[in-house]
Scaffold this motif. Sequence first.
Motif, PDB file in Angstrom:
ATOM      1  N   ASP A  63       0.830  -1.210   0.000  1.00  0.00           N
ATOM      2  CA  ASP A  63       0.000   0.000   0.000  1.00  0.00           C
ATOM      3  C   ASP A  63       0.864   1.260   0.000  1.00  0.00           C
TER       4      ASP A  63
ATOM      5  N   GLU B 166       2.479   1.777  -3.504  1.00  0.00           N
ATOM      6  CA  GLU B 166       1.515   2.199  -4.523  1.00  0.00           C
ATOM      7  C   GLU B 166       1.417   3.723  -4.610  1.00  0.00           C
ATOM      8  N   HIS B 167       1.689   4.399  -3.524  1.00  0.00           N
ATOM      9  CA  HIS B 167       1.599   5.863  -3.479  1.00  0.00           C
ATOM     10  C   HIS B 167       2.974   6.526  -3.523  1.00  0.00           C
TER      11      HIS B 167
ATOM     12  N   TYR C 299      -4.147   2.556   9.113  1.00  0.00           N
ATOM     13  CA  TYR C 299      -5.342   2.433   8.280  1.00  0.00           C
ATOM     14  C   TYR C 299      -6.537   3.077   8.972  1.00  0.00           C
ATOM     15  N   ARG C 300      -7.377   3.715   8.175  1.00  0.00           N
ATOM     16  CA  ARG C 300      -8.657   4.258   8.637  1.00  0.00           C
ATOM     17  C   ARG C 300      -9.713   3.802   7.643  1.00  0.00           C
ATOM     18  N   ASN C 301     -10.737   3.168   8.123  1.00  0.00           N
ATOM     19  CA  ASN C 301     -11.821   2.661   7.276  1.00  0.00           C
ATOM     20  C   ASN C 301     -11.296   1.766   6.155  1.00  0.00           C
ATOM     21  N   GLY C 302     -10.277   0.974   6.457  1.00  0.00           N
ATOM     22  CA  GLY C 302      -9.731   0.027   5.494  1.00  0.00           C
ATOM     23  C   GLY C 302      -8.798   0.627   4.469  1.00  0.00           C
ATOM     24  N   LYS C 303      -8.569   1.945   4.506  1.00  0.00           N
ATOM     25  CA  LYS C 303      -7.672   2.602   3.545  1.00  0.00           C
ATOM     26  C   LYS C 303      -6.465   3.164   4.290  1.00  0.00           C
ATOM     27  N   LEU C 304      -5.367   3.284   3.583  1.00  0.00           N
ATOM     28  CA  LEU C 304      -4.144   3.831   4.148  1.00  0.00           C
ATOM     29  C   LEU C 304      -4.380   5.272   4.588  1.00  0.00           C
ATOM     30  N   TYR C 305      -4.032   5.582   5.822  1.00  0.00           N
ATOM     31  CA  TYR C 305      -4.211   6.929   6.373  1.00  0.00           C
ATOM     32  C   TYR C 305      -3.008   7.773   5.977  1.00  0.00           C
ATOM     33  N   LYS C 306      -3.181   8.618   4.977  1.00  0.00           N
ATOM     34  CA  LYS C 306      -2.080   9.389   4.403  1.00  0.00           C
ATOM     35  C   LYS C 306      -1.626  10.524   5.315  1.00  0.00           C
TER      36      LYS C 306
END
Length: 179
Positions: A8, A11-12, A50-57
């Motif tokens: 993850d 990817e960014h 992670y927040r809500n299943g997504k990476l916390y940027k």
Amino acid sequence: MNNKFLIDLVEHHNEWVKIVRGFGEYFYTEDIVQEMYLKLSKHEDTEKFYRNGKLYKGFILITLRNMFIDYQKTKLRLVKVSITEAIQLKDDSETNEKTRAKSKIEDLITETVKSWHWYDQMLFNLYRDSGLSYRQISAVTGISFKSIYSTITNCKKSLKHEVKEHYEDYINEDYELIK
């Protein structure tokens, strides 16, 4: 370490590079991002990223900012010197003077040791040259520990008394005062 977390992050990658460039660093951008990967890979609990299943940027942004600030602080501490300046700063005469002063102190130590009683010389030289402890010297020579301890302690005190002023001059780089 969770491989999904690293995937993850990677990817960014271009986004992280843009963020660091936005801080004003262009030359070491990739290095700072790679250091961020290393730092974050050491974390065992990756769920906090992670927040809500997504990476916390936001957390990654703060980490990159802190690493950039640390890099800037390190950069300020380093003094850049050109090669020509370094060659001019190097003074061989000071090196030779320092070597001569050290040699004079070593000669003074040798002369001081030679002026001692033969027993003191023998024990001190054995202690200095062999690297043995007081107890080991006692075991090898059969001389009592107490005798060895008191003799070498007195020798050290005598040596410190004789050489102290010259050694302080050496440390303070007052080589001309060493006789």
